[in-house]
Design a protein around this motif. Structure first.
Motif, PDB file in Angstrom:
ATOM      1  N   ASN A  93       2.887 -13.528 -12.579  1.00 31.04           N
ATOM      2  CA  ASN A  93       3.211 -14.442 -11.475  1.00 31.04           C
ATOM      3  C   ASN A  93       4.681 -14.395 -11.071  1.00 31.04           C
ATOM      4  O   ASN A  93       5.276 -15.405 -10.724  1.00 31.04           O
ATOM      5  CB  ASN A  93       2.805 -15.872 -11.824  1.00 31.04           C
ATOM      6  N   GLY A  94       5.244 -13.193 -11.118  1.00 27.86           N
ATOM      7  CA  GLY A  94       6.625 -13.019 -10.679  1.00 27.86           C
ATOM      8  C   GLY A  94       7.674 -13.444 -11.687  1.00 27.86           C
ATOM      9  O   GLY A  94       8.843 -13.576 -11.340  1.00 27.86           O
ATOM     10  N   ASN A  95       7.283 -13.628 -12.931  1.00 28.35           N
ATOM     11  CA  ASN A  95       8.215 -14.041 -13.981  1.00 28.35           C
ATOM     12  C   ASN A  95       8.937 -12.802 -14.522  1.00 28.35           C
ATOM     13  O   ASN A  95       8.352 -12.002 -15.261  1.00 28.35           O
ATOM     14  CB  ASN A  95       7.456 -14.771 -15.090  1.00 28.35           C
ATOM     15  N   ILE A  96      10.205 -12.655 -14.143  1.00 34.87           N
ATOM     16  CA  ILE A  96      10.970 -11.458 -14.519  1.00 34.87           C
ATOM     17  C   ILE A  96      11.204 -11.418 -16.026  1.00 34.87           C
ATOM     18  O   ILE A  96      11.038 -10.372 -16.657  1.00 34.87           O
ATOM     19  CB  ILE A  96      12.309 -11.401 -13.751  1.00 34.87           C
ATOM     20  N   LYS A  97      11.588 -12.535 -16.611  1.00 30.66           N
ATOM     21  CA  LYS A  97      11.892 -12.545 -18.041  1.00 30.66           C
ATOM     22  C   LYS A  97      10.677 -12.154 -18.873  1.00 30.66           C
ATOM     23  O   LYS A  97      10.763 -11.302 -19.761  1.00 30.66           O
ATOM     24  CB  LYS A  97      12.406 -13.908 -18.479  1.00 30.66           C
ATOM     25  N   LYS A  98       9.544 -12.763 -18.577  1.00 29.89           N
ATOM     26  CA  LYS A  98       8.320 -12.461 -19.330  1.00 29.89           C
ATOM     27  C   LYS A  98       7.929 -10.993 -19.159  1.00 29.89           C
ATOM     28  O   LYS A  98       7.561 -10.322 -20.118  1.00 29.89           O
ATOM     29  CB  LYS A  98       7.178 -13.377 -18.869  1.00 29.89           C
ATOM     30  N   THR A  99       8.036 -10.483 -17.948  1.00 27.14           N
ATOM     31  CA  THR A  99       7.688  -9.087 -17.672  1.00 27.14           C
ATOM     32  C   THR A  99       8.639  -8.146 -18.405  1.00 27.14           C
ATOM     33  O   THR A  99       8.193  -7.174 -19.023  1.00 27.14           O
ATOM     34  CB  THR A  99       7.713  -8.809 -16.159  1.00 27.14           C
ATOM     35  N   ALA A 100       9.930  -8.424 -18.349  1.00 26.71           N
ATOM     36  CA  ALA A 100      10.917  -7.586 -19.045  1.00 26.71           C
ATOM     37  C   ALA A 100      10.645  -7.577 -20.542  1.00 26.71           C
ATOM     38  O   ALA A 100      10.692  -6.513 -21.183  1.00 26.71           O
ATOM     39  CB  ALA A 100      12.330  -8.085 -18.759  1.00 26.71           C
TER      40      ALA A 100
ATOM     41  N   LEU B 145       2.147  -5.584 -13.997  1.00 28.92           N
ATOM     42  CA  LEU B 145       2.477  -6.576 -15.016  1.00 28.92           C
ATOM     43  C   LEU B 145       3.298  -7.721 -14.414  1.00 28.92           C
ATOM     44  O   LEU B 145       3.052  -8.895 -14.715  1.00 28.92           O
ATOM     45  CB  LEU B 145       3.239  -5.915 -16.166  1.00 28.92           C
ATOM     46  N   PHE B 146       4.228  -7.392 -13.546  1.00 26.90           N
ATOM     47  CA  PHE B 146       5.047  -8.402 -12.882  1.00 26.90           C
ATOM     48  C   PHE B 146       4.175  -9.359 -12.071  1.00 26.90           C
ATOM     49  O   PHE B 146       4.344 -10.583 -12.129  1.00 26.90           O
ATOM     50  CB  PHE B 146       6.080  -7.713 -11.984  1.00 26.90           C
ATOM     51  N   VAL B 147       3.229  -8.822 -11.332  1.00 30.10           N
ATOM     52  CA  VAL B 147       2.325  -9.655 -10.524  1.00 30.10           C
ATOM     53  C   VAL B 147       1.403 -10.459 -11.442  1.00 30.10           C
ATOM     54  O   VAL B 147       1.179 -11.651 -11.210  1.00 30.10           O
ATOM     55  CB  VAL B 147       1.530  -8.787  -9.523  1.00 30.10           C
TER      56      VAL B 147
ATOM     57  N   LYS C 218       0.839  -1.200   0.000  1.00 26.19           N
ATOM     58  CA  LYS C 218       0.000   0.000   0.000  1.00 26.19           C
ATOM     59  C   LYS C 218       0.878   1.257   0.000  1.00 26.19           C
ATOM     60  O   LYS C 218       0.605   2.224  -0.708  1.00 26.19           O
ATOM     61  CB  LYS C 218      -0.936  -0.007   1.208  1.00 26.19           C
ATOM     62  N   GLU C 219       1.948   1.215   0.773  1.00 23.56           N
ATOM     63  CA  GLU C 219       2.891   2.341   0.803  1.00 23.56           C
ATOM     64  C   GLU C 219       3.539   2.537  -0.573  1.00 23.56           C
ATOM     65  O   GLU C 219       3.682   3.657  -1.054  1.00 23.56           O
ATOM     66  CB  GLU C 219       3.971   2.088   1.858  1.00 23.56           C
ATOM     67  N   PHE C 220       3.911   1.431  -1.219  1.00 27.86           N
ATOM     68  CA  PHE C 220       4.483   1.501  -2.567  1.00 27.86           C
ATOM     69  C   PHE C 220       3.498   2.151  -3.534  1.00 27.86           C
ATOM     70  O   PHE C 220       3.849   3.055  -4.289  1.00 27.86           O
ATOM     71  CB  PHE C 220       4.865   0.090  -3.053  1.00 27.86           C
ATOM     72  N   ILE C 221       2.261   1.714  -3.501  1.00 24.58           N
ATOM     73  CA  ILE C 221       1.238   2.235  -4.413  1.00 24.58           C
ATOM     74  C   ILE C 221       1.033   3.737  -4.220  1.00 24.58           C
ATOM     75  O   ILE C 221       0.850   4.481  -5.177  1.00 24.58           O
ATOM     76  CB  ILE C 221      -0.092   1.472  -4.230  1.00 24.58           C
ATOM     77  N   ASN C 222       1.076   4.178  -2.973  1.00 25.62           N
ATOM     78  CA  ASN C 222       0.842   5.593  -2.685  1.00 25.62           C
ATOM     79  C   ASN C 222       2.010   6.496  -3.059  1.00 25.62           C
ATOM     80  O   ASN C 222       1.832   7.709  -3.159  1.00 25.62           O
ATOM     81  CB  ASN C 222       0.497   5.774  -1.206  1.00 25.62           C
ATOM     82  N   SER C 223       3.194   5.930  -3.279  1.00 24.85           N
ATOM     83  CA  SER C 223       4.350   6.792  -3.538  1.00 24.85           C
ATOM     84  C   SER C 223       5.064   6.525  -4.861  1.00 24.85           C
ATOM     85  O   SER C 223       5.893   7.331  -5.268  1.00 24.85           O
ATOM     86  CB  SER C 223       5.351   6.669  -2.387  1.00 24.85           C
ATOM     87  N   ALA C 224       4.758   5.441  -5.544  1.00 27.54           N
ATOM     88  CA  ALA C 224       5.493   5.071  -6.758  1.00 27.54           C
ATOM     89  C   ALA C 224       5.017   5.856  -7.971  1.00 27.54           C
ATOM     90  O   ALA C 224       3.873   6.321  -8.028  1.00 27.54           O
ATOM     91  CB  ALA C 224       5.343   3.578  -7.017  1.00 27.54           C
ATOM     92  N   SER C 225       5.896   5.957  -8.955  1.00 30.82           N
ATOM     93  CA  SER C 225       5.549   6.611 -10.220  1.00 30.82           C
ATOM     94  C   SER C 225       4.602   5.713 -11.011  1.00 30.82           C
ATOM     95  O   SER C 225       4.491   4.503 -10.751  1.00 30.82           O
ATOM     96  CB  SER C 225       6.814   6.858 -11.050  1.00 30.82           C
ATOM     97  N   LYS C 226       3.939   6.307 -11.988  1.00 33.04           N
ATOM     98  CA  LYS C 226       3.019   5.555 -12.837  1.00 33.04           C
ATOM     99  C   LYS C 226       3.754   4.412 -13.542  1.00 33.04           C
ATOM    100  O   LYS C 226       3.239   3.299 -13.649  1.00 33.04           O
ATOM    101  CB  LYS C 226       2.362   6.482 -13.861  1.00 33.04           C
ATOM    102  N   GLU C 227       4.977   4.681 -13.981  1.00 34.71           N
ATOM    103  CA  GLU C 227       5.778   3.658 -14.670  1.00 34.71           C
ATOM    104  C   GLU C 227       6.043   2.457 -13.757  1.00 34.71           C
ATOM    105  O   GLU C 227       5.897   1.305 -14.164  1.00 34.71           O
ATOM    106  CB  GLU C 227       7.110   4.261 -15.131  1.00 34.71           C
ATOM    107  N   TYR C 228       6.390   2.730 -12.521  1.00 25.74           N
ATOM    108  CA  TYR C 228       6.665   1.641 -11.576  1.00 25.74           C
ATOM    109  C   TYR C 228       5.383   0.907 -11.191  1.00 25.74           C
ATOM    110  O   TYR C 228       5.396  -0.308 -10.985  1.00 25.74           O
ATOM    111  CB  TYR C 228       7.381   2.176 -10.331  1.00 25.74           C
ATOM    112  N   LEU C 229       4.280   1.628 -11.086  1.00 30.46           N
ATOM    113  CA  LEU C 229       3.001   0.977 -10.778  1.00 30.46           C
ATOM    114  C   LEU C 229       2.603   0.009 -11.890  1.00 30.46           C
ATOM    115  O   LEU C 229       2.170  -1.113 -11.623  1.00 30.46           O
ATOM    116  CB  LEU C 229       1.913   2.022 -10.567  1.00 30.46           C
ATOM    117  N   GLU C 230       2.759   0.452 -13.143  1.00 31.04           N
ATOM    118  CA  GLU C 230       2.432  -0.408 -14.280  1.00 31.04           C
ATOM    119  C   GLU C 230       3.368  -1.613 -14.342  1.00 31.04           C
ATOM    120  O   GLU C 230       2.946  -2.725 -14.637  1.00 31.04           O
ATOM    121  CB  GLU C 230       2.483   0.396 -15.579  1.00 31.04           C
ATOM    122  N   MET C 231       4.651  -1.371 -14.058  1.00 29.56           N
ATOM    123  CA  MET C 231       5.629  -2.448 -14.053  1.00 29.56           C
ATOM    124  C   MET C 231       5.257  -3.500 -13.003  1.00 29.56           C
ATOM    125  O   MET C 231       5.259  -4.696 -13.274  1.00 29.56           O
ATOM    126  CB  MET C 231       7.022  -1.885 -13.763  1.00 29.56           C
ATOM    127  N   MET C 232       4.920  -3.043 -11.814  1.00 28.65           N
ATOM    128  CA  MET C 232       4.573  -3.959 -10.726  1.00 28.65           C
ATOM    129  C   MET C 232       3.320  -4.759 -11.064  1.00 28.65           C
ATOM    130  O   MET C 232       3.262  -5.968 -10.824  1.00 28.65           O
ATOM    131  CB  MET C 232       4.368  -3.195  -9.423  1.00 28.65           C
TER     132      MET C 232
END
Length: 111
Positions: free
Chosen positions: A57-64, A52-54, A36-50
């Motif tokens: 299912n935590g697959n870094i290669k697929k997300t990248a 997609l990562f979730v 919740k703290e991350f969501i309230n303070s992160a940039s839009k780019e990081y929110l979208e990245m997170m």
């Protein structure tokens, strides 16, 4: 959307369980406080990245690949988030908790 696609309850079971939980409980019981703290303070780019990562299912290669960034770039960004917000991306249970948090946040934003 594919009009010929057949949807089964099992496709929506996780979402339904979260909604039922939220109807009867406080949202703080399901949404991780560090997340919740991350969501309230992160940039839009990081929110979208997170998100997609979730969703992946935590697959870094697929997300990248889907973000069109280098694997090491995504690993670096995730390590920054891990260090700053104490989010454990290597724990599958934690990834599931993040997924549940996203479902809960979606429910909250649509009510």
């Amino acid at each position: 959307a594919d009009k010929n696609r057949i949807n089964y309850y099992s496709d929506f079971m996780l979402t339904d369980l979260v909604y039922e939980f939220l109807i009867n409980e406080n949202t703080d019981n399901i949404i991780d406080l560090n997340f919740k703290e991350f969501i309230n303070s992160a940039s839009k780019e990081y929110l979208e990245m997170m998100k997609l990562f979730v969703d992946n299912n935590g697959n870094i290669k697929k997300t990248a690949d889907e973000l069109h960034v280098h694997y090491n770039t995504l690993k670096y960004r995730l390590s920054k988030i891990r260090d700053e917000y104490c989010i454990d991306f290597e724990d599958l249970n934690y990834i599931i908790k993040l997924k549940l948090s996203y479902i809960a946040l979606d429910f909250i934003s649509n009510t």
